[in-house]
Design a protein around this motif. Sequence first.
Motif, short mmCIF file in Angstrom:
data_model
loop_
_atom_site.label_atom_id
_atom_site.label_comp_id
_atom_site.label_asym_id
_atom_site.label_seq_id
_atom_site.Cartn_x
_atom_site.Cartn_y
_atom_site.Cartn_z
N TYR A 107 60.40 9.06 69.95
CA TYR A 107 59.41 10.21 69.67
C TYR A 107 59.80 11.51 69.51
CZ TYR A 107 56.38 6.33 71.53
OH TYR A 107 55.85 4.82 71.51
N TYR A 158 58.41 15.21 68.36
CA TYR A 158 57.40 16.16 68.16
C TYR A 158 57.88 17.64 68.11
CZ TYR A 158 53.90 12.76 69.49
OH TYR A 158 53.09 11.56 69.31
N PRO A 202 51.87 21.44 70.25
CA PRO A 202 50.35 21.60 69.66
C PRO A 202 49.99 20.26 69.30
CG PRO A 202 52.17 22.69 68.30
CD PRO A 202 52.90 22.00 69.24
N ASP A 203 50.48 19.16 69.37
CA ASP A 203 50.06 18.02 69.03
C ASP A 203 49.58 17.11 70.40
OD1 ASP A 203 50.27 17.80 66.24
OD2 ASP A 203 52.22 17.71 66.80
N LEU A 204 49.94 17.63 71.38
CA LEU A 204 49.79 17.01 72.70
C LEU A 204 49.16 18.29 73.71
CD1 LEU A 204 53.21 15.41 73.17
CD2 LEU A 204 51.16 14.26 72.27
N PRO A 253 49.27 10.58 69.82
CA PRO A 253 49.06 11.33 68.36
C PRO A 253 50.22 11.27 67.55
CG PRO A 253 48.37 12.57 70.19
CD PRO A 253 49.36 11.43 71.08
N PRO A 272 52.65 12.94 65.23
CA PRO A 272 53.21 14.37 65.28
C PRO A 272 52.95 15.32 63.91
CG PRO A 272 54.87 12.92 65.45
CD PRO A 272 53.75 12.12 65.10
N SER A 273 52.61 16.67 64.32
CA SER A 273 52.71 17.41 63.01
C SER A 273 53.84 17.61 62.38
CB SER A 273 51.95 18.87 63.54
OG SER A 273 50.90 18.71 64.05
N LYS A 274 53.71 18.06 60.98
CA LYS A 274 54.88 18.57 60.03
C LYS A 274 55.23 19.93 60.69
CE LYS A 274 53.39 15.83 56.27
NZ LYS A 274 52.89 15.75 54.82
N ASP A 283 53.42 22.83 59.22
CA ASP A 283 51.98 23.04 59.55
C ASP A 283 51.76 23.66 60.88
OD1 ASP A 283 51.50 21.89 57.06
OD2 ASP A 283 51.12 19.94 58.31
N VAL A 284 52.97 24.02 61.76
CA VAL A 284 52.71 24.56 63.07
C VAL A 284 52.60 26.07 62.78
CG1 VAL A 284 53.65 24.76 65.09
CG2 VAL A 284 54.10 22.72 64.14
#
Length: 133
Positions: A10, A12, A29-31, A67, A69-71, A74-75
């Motif tokens: 994983y 992230y 940010p995704d968690l 979830p 993961p964001s690119k 995009d953070v």
Amino acid sequence: MKEKKLLQEYVYPAVFHANDDNTYTIIFPDLPGCISEGKSLGNAMKMAEAALTQWIEYLKDSKEEIPVPSKLQDVELENNEFVNFIRADIKDTRAVKRTISLPRWMDEQAAEEGLSLSKILQEALSKRFVTAN
């Protein structure tokens, strides 16, 4: 022979916030709720990996959705922050049944002492695999 996948990977993005005392606060940010801190940048990287690993293991054990993961681009970042990808390798810890053979006297001794043969075998194999790596 087909190679089995023993680890699931994983990755992230983590946001590292540099604090005034030279420590770092890490969020994913995704968690939401997955937060850690590090006393130095190197320590923060290790702490981020540990936090991510524990969070993903918790989600898997709780049978919650993991979830996407964001690119990286995009953070959103604020002052004194940077983003870096963090990787967690999660072992498959599902139990499997095995039939084993052992001398009767060992079985009787273990039963008398109330020992769990599964636990003893897991501990012995864990020690062996750690020393072999």
